[in-house]
Design a protein around this motif. Structure first.
Motif, mmCIF file in Angstrom:
data_model
loop_
_atom_site.group_PDB
_atom_site.id
_atom_site.type_symbol
_atom_site.label_atom_id
_atom_site.label_comp_id
_atom_site.label_asym_id
_atom_site.label_seq_id
_atom_site.Cartn_x
_atom_site.Cartn_y
_atom_site.Cartn_z
ATOM 1 N N PHE A 186 59.799 106.842 3.482
ATOM 2 C CA PHE A 186 59.960 107.671 4.683
ATOM 3 C C PHE A 186 60.625 109.008 4.334
ATOM 4 N N PHE A 187 61.714 108.918 3.557
ATOM 5 C CA PHE A 187 62.445 110.155 3.269
ATOM 6 C C PHE A 187 61.810 110.988 2.157
ATOM 7 N N GLN A 188 60.817 110.412 1.503
ATOM 8 C CA GLN A 188 60.058 111.221 0.538
ATOM 9 C C GLN A 188 59.104 112.157 1.257
ATOM 10 N N SER A 189 58.679 111.750 2.434
ATOM 11 C CA SER A 189 57.706 112.589 3.134
ATOM 12 C C SER A 189 58.265 113.183 4.422
ATOM 13 N N TYR A 190 59.527 112.818 4.712
ATOM 14 C CA TYR A 190 60.088 113.276 5.987
ATOM 15 C C TYR A 190 60.300 114.790 5.984
ATOM 16 N N ARG A 191 59.705 115.439 6.955
ATOM 17 C CA ARG A 191 59.930 116.872 7.149
ATOM 18 C C ARG A 191 60.118 117.100 8.630
ATOM 19 N N PRO A 192 61.329 117.388 9.028
ATOM 20 C CA PRO A 192 61.557 117.528 10.461
ATOM 21 C C PRO A 192 60.794 118.723 11.008
ATOM 22 N N SER A 193 60.204 118.556 12.139
ATOM 23 C CA SER A 193 59.554 119.697 12.787
ATOM 24 C C SER A 193 60.484 120.198 13.874
ATOM 25 N N ALA A 194 60.401 121.438 14.135
ATOM 26 C CA ALA A 194 61.309 122.045 15.097
ATOM 27 C C ALA A 194 61.094 121.453 16.492
#
Ligand SMILES: Cc1cc2nc3c(=O)[nH]c(=O)nc-3n(C[C@H](O)[C@H](O)[C@H](O)COP(=O)(O)OP(=O)(O)OC[C@H]3O[C@@H](n4cnc5c(N)ncnc54)[C@H](O)[C@@H]3O)c2cc1C
Lengths: 331, 556
Positions: free
Chosen positions: A246-254
């Motif tokens: 999950f955290f390898q691909s996690y990119r928060p969107s605004a």
């Protein structure tokens, strides 16, 4: 005037590892709250602070969690500012002084109280009203927590609700919660969004292994009947590799978090870099980015023990484990 | 500011939480983190140990309440040739602890005396064990004889240099009650001065009749030994130039109980004579001139002769002359030469300054007893069923004699108490680094786990020693002598026994007591078997049994 007291006999539950795992309610939003589970835990919440009661295991698990949080924060201070800074922090009575800490799914306030005692400005949130009530009541009779020098606050709210507010935290903890929520991806994403750049996220949960099924469900709920049937659902247990991916691909969107359908497919919007950029053999992250550590109940000492990093590739995370991940400064 | 946040949130939630508003601290009620009841060695040491930890010192509000007048102890002083009658052997482990918490420097060292050797023998069979500190590595002394007042004064002085502990003296705890409320209720301690203390953690360091233990509803298991300990401070001649200095502790196991001679200075020692209550009454009432002769005789005369002397004493032969005559008569009929160290009438050192051969096997002859030092204490065995209160008694913990009382024959009571205090203070310090509530059961559990069985082992070993040695049944006495001789031959077991007797670090202590407990259990089991064999035990069987015994001990 010396009143006497009923003596409690030792219960089998004190000797069995996973029986009393969490009655702490799931943190939730309108979308991820599982109404049935909340009702289930609320019924049991009056037993919350009975350390010799059904939650004995949980009370005993708290020290190891706090030790782990302390250890990781000291380690990060060393990485960021060197040995002198780490020493200085370690010597302080209030190790977490000046930090904003969020405890998601605070239950009766076990972890929140400890973090507040260590000096953190602590906010505990829970989706169960009665848990928040218990937490408030409990803290209010303790002058250390209710005096003006300390700051401990509880709110009946979910992580998803908090995301809508501007505040972010140096440390976000959510212990033994994620395996109870309906939409763990949305939940993780909400927790992640509440972490400041350079801040820390701590989770604890149960791996989906034959061992964990045996200990937490078959034995604890069905054979020994020490834990109410229905406390855990095996399919909701989460493996460490799933959190890492999950955290390898996690990119928060605004904007509001998307609702992906698959682990690892989370919010692939534009963002500087994911929280975990590299993994080694067995898919292990580097120690500066994330860590998985198993915790094991030792029946003959009555204590939970943090497994060493080297005990197996996954820090012996066969059943209960702690997970730590740090948000990059530039993410 | 949890209270305000709480009110807002609760209002918002519309929650009805009765207990939440229940607690208000009134003018007369004070909040404290640690309330220690009892200013004996254990209570004072706990306060000192806590403030020696920086985090505990900074963050804990600590109060100690003592019914007695501690200022008298803080100003206590005696001429250098006079000693208090309450003396304890402070083991190596206890000394290390007292050094670590910065208290040992406050002890007046000139008034303490090292014990380098212990001689213990069976009053009936005569079998003897000698423990010598030089036989154990890394230890120069087995223990240090220290007046309780010297230690308590040191603790008080240390505390007065660290103003973080509030000591309330000459004030009694009158009652303890549970605060009202549904959850998390704290003990309220009502004092004789009208004050009420609210305690996050209530520590019972309040001795054998612990009011804290009763409040917590902790029952205890034990019995009275039907034995009193007569104590006194003894003057005697200094050891001669050809003898070792006064660094040997002597203990003779008589069927009525052990009599111990504990060195305090070259010419002064302390007596602990455990015996039957009716004898203790006569002994402690007898004139110093009589008691000194009786003490000398009790270390020297055969058991049967002692019985005869007791009988005469109880019949009213209480003048110094009468007793002297009786003892001289028994010595003659027992064939004790007047040049022997076993003779009480003659000086142990001849004109040439050469002592008799067997002089080192016995304590020096008592020449007088220091004024007003004769006293008598009842002896008990008592162990609380738990060290931690639960339910309505939660937030309480017991240390020292409040938790356990043991026969003084191994000089362990105070040392066990210091061991408790060491463990509890470390446990609290650890809880503080974890942000735990130090009054919570979970936070205190490591303390109970570290100490309960440890103390139990020591206590039951001491208890069994007392029981095995108070028997006069022939087979028991015989087995005992075999047992003791076997022990004497086996260096490893002996080393273990010596660790128990005082020397060694904490870690060593544990295994030492394990060994001791095992060997005594074997001895006791052995005794039963030999009872069954009964009077038919012949020399051949004895030999067989001895080999068996050797195997038993050899396995250890
Ligand atoms: C004859 C004899 C010889 C001994 N020899 C040795 C030895 O060689 N080595 C050794 O290690 N031990 C020895 N001991 C044991 C040792 O003396 C005790 O274990 C030790 O004194 C216990 O200390 P404590 O602080 O736990 O309790 P105590 O010394 O009993 O202190 C308890 C305190 O609590 C106070 N208190 C009680 N109730 C209240 C109340 N309601 N309000 C306020 N205050 C209260 C009392 O006034 C007292 O000061 C010996 C004991 C005896 C009897």
């Amino acid at each position: 005037m010396f009143s006497s007291v009923q003596r409690q006999t030792a219960r089998l539950s004190h000797f069995f590892p996973q029986n009393a795992r969490r009655f702490q309610s799931a943190a939730a939003t309108s979308s991820t709250v599982n109404a049935a589970e909340i009702a289930h835990f609320s019924r049991l919440s009056s037993t919350w602070w009975d350390e010799r009661g059904e939650l004995a295991m949980l009370h005993r698990m708290n020290p190891v969690r706090v030790r782990y949080i302390r250890e990781k924060l000291l380690e990060s201070t060393f990485e960021d500012h060197g040995e002198d800074a780490r020493r200085e922090m370690e010597s302080r009575r209030e190790v977490l002084k000046g930090m904003d800490v969020l405890d998601v799914g605070c239950g009766g306030g076990l972890l929140s109280e400890s973090l507040a005692r260590l000096g953190a400005r602590t906010l505990g949130i829970d989706a169960s009203e009665s848990n928040v009530g218990i937490a408030l009541t409990h803290a209010s009779v303790d002058p250390q927590l209710s005096s003006s020098g300390n700051s401990l606050e509880y709110r009946h709210a979910s992580a998803e609700q908090l995301v809508k507010e501007p505040k972010q935290f140096d440390v976000v903890c959510s212990m033994e919660v994620i395996e109870h929520v309906d939409n763990p991806l949305a939940f993780l994403s909400a927790c992640a969004q509440l972490v400041k750049p350079g801040g820390h996220l701590f989770l604890s949960t149960i791996a989906r292994t034959p061992l964990s099924y045996f200990l937490t469900i078959l034995a604890a709920e069905h054979i020994l009947r020490e834990v109410a049937v229905g406390t855990h659902t095996y399919s909701k247990f989460i493996d460490p590799s799933e959190l890492i991916s999950f955290f390898q691909s996690y990119r928060p969107s605004a904007s509001s978090p998307s609702t992906p359908t698959d682990l690892g497919d989370m919010g692939s919007g534009a963002s500087p870099r994911p929280w975990i950029t590299r993994t080694y053999a067995h898919g292990l992250p580097t120690r500066l980015e994330a860590e998985v550590r198993g915790i094991v109940y030792i029946p003959w000492t009555g204590e939970w023990k943090l497994m060493s990093r080297s005990s197996t590739p996954w820090g012996a995370a066969q059943c209960n484990y702690l997970f730590w991940v740090r948000r990059p400064m530039d993410s | 500011m949890v209270v305000f946040a709480a009110r807002r949130s609760l209002a918002r939630l519309g929650c009805r939480q009765r207990a939440f508003l229940r607690y208000f601290s009134s003018e007369h009620t004070r909040d404290n983190d640690v309330v220690i009841v009892g200013g004996g060695p254990a209570g004072l040491a706990l306060a000192a140990a806590l403030v020696s930890n920086p985090a505990a010192k900074e963050s804990l509000k600590i109060v100690l309440i003592e019914a007695g007048d501690l200022s008298k102890i803080q100003d206590w002083g005696m001429p250098s040739d006079a000693y208090s009658n309450r003396v304890s052997s402070i083991t190596d482990a206890s000394q290390h602890f007292l050094k670590r918490i910065g208290v040992w420097d406050y002890v007046e060292h000139a008034r303490t005396n090292p014990v380098h050797q212990m001689q213990v023998w069976d009053g009936i069979s005569g079998a003897r064990i000698t423990f010598d500190a030089s036989e154990i590595p890394e230890s120069s002394e087995m223990a240090r004889m220290t007046e309780n007042l010297n230690l308590q004064r040191a603790l008080l002085r240390k505390l007065s240099d660290t103003p973080n502990v509030q000591v309330i003296q000459s004030v009694k705890v009158e009652s303890i009650e549970r605060e009202a409320g549904d959850t998390n209720h704290w003990p309220l301690v009502h004092l004789s001065n009208g004050l009420t203390l609210r305690a996050r953690l209530l520590v019972g360091a309040d001795g054998f009749n612990s009011p804290v233990r009763s409040f917590a509803g902790i029952s205890s298991y034990g019995w009275s030994y039907d034995t009193q300990a007569v104590v006194a401070t003894l003057n005697h001649a200094s050891r001669g130039p050809f003898q070792a200095p006064n660094n040997t502790a002597y203990q003779r196991f008589l069927p009525t109980g052990p009599i111990a001679f504990l060195p305090l200075s070259p010419g002064i020692s302390s007596l602990v004579w455990s015996t039957k209550p009716h004898l203790a009454t006569v002994l402690s009432k007898s004139s110093p001139g009589v008691l000194e002769q009786l003490i000398n005789a009790a270390f020297r005369l055969p058991e049967t002769s002692l019985q005869y002397i007791y009988k005469r004493l109880l019949e009213g032969a209480t003048s110094s002359e009468e007793i002297k005559g009786e003892i001289a008569f028994r010595e003659r009929s027992d064939g004790i030469s007047s040049h022997s160290a076993y003779a009480s009438a003659t000086s142990m050192v001849s004109k040439g300054g050469i002592p008799p051969d067997d002089a080192d096997a016995l304590p020096p002859l008592v020449t007088s007893i220091q004024p007003s030092t004769i006293a008598s204490f009842p002896l008990r065995y008592n162990h609380a069923e738990s060290y931690l209160g639960e339910g309505a008694g939660s937030r309480t913990v017991l240390v020292g004699d409040a938790a356990h009382t043991v026969h003084p024959l191994a000089g362990q009571g105070l040392n066990l108490g210091l061991g408790d205090v060491d463990a509890l203070s470390r446990c609290i310090a650890q809880a503080l680094t974890q942000g735990s509530d130090i009054g919570s059961y979970t936070a205190l559990m490591p303390y109970a786990r570290e100490r309960y069985f440890e103390n139990h082992k020591v206590m039951s070993a001491v208890d069994k020693l007392h029981k095995v040695y108070s028997s006069t049944a022939q087979p028991v006495v015989w087995a005992r002598s075999v047992g003791i001789e076997v022990i004497n031959e086996l260096d490893s077991v002996k080393a273990a026994l010596m660790i128990n007797a005082g020397a060694g670090s904490q870690l060593q202590n544990a295994s030492g007591w394990d060994l001791l407990a095992k060997s005594i259990e074997n001895l006791a089991g052995f005794t039963n078997t030999s009872k069954m064999i009964g009077s038919t035990v012949g020399a051949g069987i004895q030999e067989l049994a001895k080999n068996a015994g050797q195997r038993i001990f050899g396995r250890l």
